[in-house]
Design an enzyme around this catalytic site. Structure first.
Site, short mmCIF file in Angstrom:
data_model
loop_
_atom_site.label_atom_id
_atom_site.label_comp_id
_atom_site.label_asym_id
_atom_site.label_seq_id
_atom_site.Cartn_x
_atom_site.Cartn_y
_atom_site.Cartn_z
N LYS A 66 -56.86 21.33 -15.77
CA LYS A 66 -57.37 21.92 -14.18
C LYS A 66 -58.78 22.16 -14.15
CE LYS A 66 -53.14 23.35 -12.42
NZ LYS A 66 -52.25 24.22 -11.75
N ASP A 102 -53.87 26.20 -5.59
CA ASP A 102 -52.82 27.10 -6.45
C ASP A 102 -52.89 28.48 -5.93
OD1 ASP A 102 -51.42 25.53 -8.10
OD2 ASP A 102 -53.13 25.81 -9.73
P1 NAP Z 1 -53.95 26.45 -18.68
O1 NAP Z 1 -55.14 26.12 -17.94
O2 NAP Z 1 -53.77 25.65 -20.06
O3 NAP Z 1 -53.95 28.09 -19.02
C1 NAP Z 1 -53.16 28.64 -19.93
C2 NAP Z 1 -53.29 29.87 -20.18
O4 NAP Z 1 -52.11 30.70 -21.04
C3 NAP Z 1 -54.57 30.49 -20.95
O5 NAP Z 1 -55.05 31.78 -20.72
C4 NAP Z 1 -54.17 30.57 -22.57
O6 NAP Z 1 -54.80 31.49 -23.13
C5 NAP Z 1 -52.66 31.26 -22.18
N1 NAP Z 1 -51.76 30.89 -23.16
C6 NAP Z 1 -51.23 29.56 -23.57
N2 NAP Z 1 -50.33 29.76 -24.42
C7 NAP Z 1 -50.34 30.89 -24.79
C8 NAP Z 1 -49.68 31.66 -25.92
N3 NAP Z 1 -48.83 31.02 -26.73
N4 NAP Z 1 -49.82 32.95 -26.12
C9 NAP Z 1 -50.80 33.70 -25.25
N5 NAP Z 1 -51.48 32.95 -24.25
C10 NAP Z 1 -51.41 31.57 -24.03
O7 NAP Z 1 -52.59 26.31 -17.93
P2 NAP Z 1 -52.43 26.36 -16.42
O8 NAP Z 1 -52.68 24.93 -15.81
O9 NAP Z 1 -53.13 27.50 -15.78
O10 NAP Z 1 -50.68 26.58 -16.15
C11 NAP Z 1 -50.51 27.80 -16.78
C12 NAP Z 1 -48.82 27.76 -16.49
O11 NAP Z 1 -48.57 27.83 -14.94
C13 NAP Z 1 -47.80 26.44 -16.54
O12 NAP Z 1 -46.67 26.87 -16.92
C14 NAP Z 1 -47.97 25.82 -15.21
O13 NAP Z 1 -46.78 25.00 -15.12
C15 NAP Z 1 -47.69 26.95 -14.14
N6 NAP Z 1 -48.21 26.77 -12.87
C16 NAP Z 1 -47.31 26.83 -12.03
C17 NAP Z 1 -47.71 26.67 -10.66
C18 NAP Z 1 -46.58 26.81 -9.42
O14 NAP Z 1 -46.75 26.43 -8.55
N7 NAP Z 1 -45.64 27.94 -9.48
C19 NAP Z 1 -48.82 26.37 -10.39
C20 NAP Z 1 -49.93 25.98 -11.39
C21 NAP Z 1 -49.47 26.40 -12.61
P3 NAP Z 1 -55.99 30.93 -24.00
O15 NAP Z 1 -57.35 31.09 -23.07
O16 NAP Z 1 -56.31 31.91 -25.31
O17 NAP Z 1 -55.81 29.64 -24.41
#
Ligand code: NAP
Length: 281
Positions: A66, A102
């Site tokens: 993203k 989002d």
């Molecule tokens: P992203 O940009 O990769 O961000 C991930 C975030 O989670 C970062 O802050 C990361 O921390 C943290 N993180 C990842 N693994 C971790 C761990 N093991 N322990 C602690 N923190 C961790 O991902 P994203 O695109 O925002 O998506 C995140 C989630 O939201 C996904 O599961 C996605 O499917 C869901 N989502 C759902 C919707 C919906 O419509 N319901 C929409 C969008 C996203 P760091 O900064 O330390 O790496």
């Protein structure tokens, strides 16, 4: 036929194709939605060869692109610029414009569950692409917004950029993840925006059960599974819970409108998700 893609890596968790293909079919549109599981080293060439193609109408963007995808787009709309994150792309004759739906989806889903958010104190876990959008919209509404992240610097950068927005009304702060126990004692709403608990890692939770309290509204934006471990444990202690399903439908509905110019058949999208996700929806 026009194609819309979902760009991410990996995509085993995704329900976007199910939802959008059901929506296209129900309105008889000559559109299809395809998954594009693209490795980071291939992202630029995918954008140039497939996304700019005249057969492509646009894309949804998911974890982990993203933020990175913005480097390859021609323009960002105002919300995406503020969020510094893109989850939807529209291709206008080879010109790629990025949007972020989002935050709109998350806020619509939250408001349906708890009414006005004015005066609320909210803790957001995670500071990635989805969090940026959710936090941007929250910062225009709630009293206090705390962002807790594994990498503190990322949360601090997000808090700083939200604070710089003159439209912001929240008091915004950034904290390290290890302070969750203390942070949760003083909030009304907690939102998980990390992928912790997402399929196939369904036995993990971003928040230990012993930190939860019945007065909380616990919103997990993860939608696969619909009832994550975090939500199951919150339910057990009597807290209100909200899954990421409605957010998925509402952010997708906005993307659908951007691609087709039509209102999305949200009821059809929800029915199809319920059919595929089954129990726990
Ligand atoms: P992203 O940009 O990769 O961000 C991930 C975030 O989670 C970062 O802050 C990361 O921390 C943290 N993180 C990842 N693994 C971790 C761990 N093991 N322990 C602690 N923190 C961790 O991902 P994203 O695109 O925002 O998506 C995140 C989630 O939201 C996904 O599961 C996605 O499917 C869901 N989502 C759902 C919707 C919906 O419509 N319901 C929409 C969008 C996203 P760091 O900064 O330390 O790496």
């Amino acid at each position: 036929m026009k194609t819309c893609y979902l760009i991410g890596y990996p995509l085993g968790h995704s329900m976007s194709a199910v939802m959008h293909n059901a929506a296209f079919q129900s309105l008889g549109l000559d559109y299809r939605f395809k998954l594009a599981e693209v490795k980071e080293r291939d992202l630029e060439s995918f954008v140039e060869s497939s996304l700019r193609s005249s057969e492509t109408r646009g894309a949804s963007v998911t974890i982990p692109y993203k933020i990175l995808i913005m480097d390859y787009l021609d323009e960002l709309d105002t919300v995406a610029k503020h969020c510094k994150s893109v989850n939807t792309i529209v291709n206008e004759e080879g010109f790629l414009k990025g949007y972020n739906t989002d935050g709109i989806g998350a806020l619509r889903s939250l408001s349906e569950t708890c009414g006005s958010l004015k005066g609320s104190k909210v803790l957001v876990i995670g500071a990635g692409g989805a969090s940026r959008a959710v936090c941007y919209h929250l910062s225009l509404l709630v009293r206090e917004l705390t962002i807790a992240n594994r990498t503190l610097e990322t949360a601090e950068a997000l808090a700083e950029s939200l604070t710089a927005n003159p439209m912001r009304i929240s008091r915004v702060s950034a904290k390290p993840l290890h302070e969750l126990k203390k942070l949760i004692s003083d909030v009304d709403i907690v939102i998980n925006t990390t992928p912790i608990g997402m399929y196939p890692d369904t036995d993990s939770t971003p928040l230990e059960a012993k930190f939860l309290k019945p007065s909380l509204l616990v919103f997990d934006i993860v939608y696969n599974p619909p009832k994550t471990k975090l939500l199951r444990e919150a339910e057990t202690i009597g807290a209100r819970t909200l899954s990421g399903i409605d957010m998925l439908v509402y952010q997708g509905s906005e993307a659908f409108r951007l691609w087709t110019g039509l209102e999305a058949p949200e009821r059809v999208m929800k029915i199809e998700l319920r059919r595929v996700l089954g129990e726990g929806f």
